[in-house]
Design an enzyme around this catalytic site. Structure first.
Site, PDB file in Angstrom:
ATOM      1  N   PRO A  88       0.825  -1.214   0.000  1.00  0.00           N
ATOM      2  CA  PRO A  88       0.000   0.000   0.000  1.00  0.00           C
ATOM      3  C   PRO A  88       0.858   1.262   0.000  1.00  0.00           C
ATOM      4  O   PRO A  88       0.365   2.352  -0.297  1.00  0.00           O
ATOM      5  CB  PRO A  88      -0.827  -0.126   1.291  1.00  0.00           C
ATOM      6  CG  PRO A  88      -0.151  -1.163   2.119  1.00  0.00           C
ATOM      7  CD  PRO A  88       0.607  -2.048   1.181  1.00  0.00           C
ATOM      8  N   GLU A 115       3.511  -6.658   8.163  1.00  0.00           N
ATOM      9  CA  GLU A 115       3.838  -5.240   8.001  1.00  0.00           C
ATOM     10  C   GLU A 115       4.794  -5.001   6.834  1.00  0.00           C
ATOM     11  O   GLU A 115       5.330  -3.908   6.694  1.00  0.00           O
ATOM     12  CB  GLU A 115       4.455  -4.689   9.296  1.00  0.00           C
ATOM     13  CG  GLU A 115       3.598  -4.869  10.521  1.00  0.00           C
ATOM     14  CD  GLU A 115       2.179  -4.324  10.339  1.00  0.00           C
ATOM     15  OE1 GLU A 115       2.057  -3.158   9.922  1.00  0.00           O
ATOM     16  OE2 GLU A 115       1.217  -5.066  10.589  1.00  0.00           O
ATOM     17  N   ARG A 157      -3.926  -9.492 -20.327  1.00  0.00           N
ATOM     18  CA  ARG A 157      -4.895  -9.241 -21.397  1.00  0.00           C
ATOM     19  C   ARG A 157      -4.341  -8.313 -22.483  1.00  0.00           C
ATOM     20  O   ARG A 157      -4.932  -8.198 -23.554  1.00  0.00           O
ATOM     21  CB  ARG A 157      -6.226  -8.715 -20.835  1.00  0.00           C
ATOM     22  CG  ARG A 157      -6.147  -7.365 -20.198  1.00  0.00           C
ATOM     23  CD  ARG A 157      -7.465  -6.986 -19.540  1.00  0.00           C
ATOM     24  NE  ARG A 157      -8.515  -6.607 -20.491  1.00  0.00           N
ATOM     25  CZ  ARG A 157      -8.555  -5.456 -21.150  1.00  0.00           C
ATOM     26  NH1 ARG A 157      -7.590  -4.562 -20.982  1.00  0.00           N
ATOM     27  NH2 ARG A 157      -9.530  -5.179 -21.983  1.00  0.00           N
ATOM     28  N   ASP A 172     -10.126   0.346 -24.452  1.00  0.00           N
ATOM     29  CA  ASP A 172     -10.354   0.330 -23.014  1.00  0.00           C
ATOM     30  C   ASP A 172     -10.625   1.694 -22.440  1.00  0.00           C
ATOM     31  O   ASP A 172     -10.112   2.688 -22.922  1.00  0.00           O
ATOM     32  CB  ASP A 172      -9.078  -0.141 -22.290  1.00  0.00           C
ATOM     33  CG  ASP A 172      -8.916  -1.625 -22.360  1.00  0.00           C
ATOM     34  OD1 ASP A 172      -9.916  -2.301 -22.580  1.00  0.00           O
ATOM     35  OD2 ASP A 172      -7.772  -2.084 -22.179  1.00  0.00           O
TER      36      ASP A 172
HETATM   37  N1  ADE Z   1      -0.778  -4.965   0.038  1.00  0.00           N
HETATM   38  C1  ADE Z   1      -1.641  -4.516   0.980  1.00  0.00           C
HETATM   39  N2  ADE Z   1      -2.415  -3.534   0.491  1.00  0.00           N
HETATM   40  C2  ADE Z   1      -2.037  -3.347  -0.812  1.00  0.00           C
HETATM   41  C3  ADE Z   1      -2.449  -2.468  -1.840  1.00  0.00           C
HETATM   42  N3  ADE Z   1      -3.421  -1.562  -1.665  1.00  0.00           N
HETATM   43  N4  ADE Z   1      -1.832  -2.554  -3.030  1.00  0.00           N
HETATM   44  C4  ADE Z   1      -0.843  -3.450  -3.220  1.00  0.00           C
HETATM   45  N5  ADE Z   1      -0.413  -4.287  -2.297  1.00  0.00           N
HETATM   46  C5  ADE Z   1      -0.998  -4.256  -1.088  1.00  0.00           C
END
Ligand code: ADE
Length: 242
Positions: A88, A115, A157, A172
């Site tokens: 994230p 984490e 794809r 797309d």
């Molecule tokens: N791992 C945990 N959350 C994630 C996200 N939003 N994008 C990519 N990998 C992740």
């Protein structure tokens, strides 16, 4: 293209062998190998994580295990690889990312859990190959596995021969910076609702204009950020009049 995924939950990646991607694998257009990170542990508990330096909640994935795993996976094929680490805290994964990666010979995905992975794994790999830490959106998943499913599907794809009709990929949402407008099929009237008249007119110019207007309208409504980000020459006079 060859795709490797290293994870502590290989079963999570089973859907890679379904549907469109499954057919692409069978047709020899994509090669997929999923590896269990625990194969590179040496203790009875097969530990892959440890407490974070500096304290705090959660666990961090150990660098020794990841280092051995990546060395072995990379050595299994001589094609040059790009390493992708879903997190994230990464740069956003976009359609343009998928297009760029579709040109690679090999993608290796390292799925972190808890984490995250000790940062030295990424830093050391980056000295040897291109590395991308990427996020699929502003929300937190439990691990990288689902993000890998998303990214692999978006890339696969785009590979030549994977989609029945390559024009689909060219039209797309996002490929022209706009969201795609609505689509209709038979019957002409369904539950009292009719298909827009222009789509049955056979007038290709009018249809193209109508579709472009609906795409502009939908993008302005749902994703004004995309409209604002378009380059100056992306809109012609007719678009601006809309
Ligand atoms: N791992 C945990 N959350 C994630 C996200 N939003 N994008 C990519 N990998 C992740």
């Amino acid at each position: 293209m060859r795709i490797d995924v290293v994870t502590i939950f290989p079963g999570y990646l089973a859907p890679l062998r379904e549907a469109l991607l499954g057919r692409a694998i069978e047709a020899g257009l994509v090669e997929v190998a999923v590896h269990d990170l625990r194969d590179w542990t040496h203790d009875v508990h097969q530990a892959v994580d440890d407490a974070p330096y500096g304290g705090g909640p959660g666990m961090v994935m150990k660098p020794q295990v990841w280092g051995e795993a990546l060395d072995a996976v990379l050595a299994a094929d001589e094609r040059p690889a790009r390493l992708v680490v879903p997190t994230p805290a990464g740069r956003p994964f976009r359609q343009s990312t998928a297009q760029a990666w579709a040109g690679e010979q090999r993608l290796v995905f390292a799925c972190g859990r808890y984490e995250g992975i000790d940062q030295r794994v990424v830093d050391e790999a980056a000295a040897r190959m291109p590395v991308d830490e990427v996020s699929i959106g502003d929300y937190v998943l439990v691990g990288g596995e689902v993000a890998v499913l998303v990214m692999v599907e978006a890339v696969a794809r785009l590979l030549p021969g994977v989609l029945g009709n390559p024009v689909s990929a060219e039209q797309d949402s996002f490929s022209d910076g706009l969201l795609e407008g609505p689509a209709y099929t038979r019957p002409l009237t369904w539950r009292g609702l009719s298909v827009p008249e222009v789509l049955r007119s056979g007038h290709h110019g009018a249809i193209a204009r109508w579709r472009r207007d609906r795409a502009l309208e939908r993008t302005a409504d749902r994703r004004p950020d995309l409209l604002a980000a378009l380059p100056a020459d992306a809109l012609d006079a007719a678009d601006r009049a809309f």
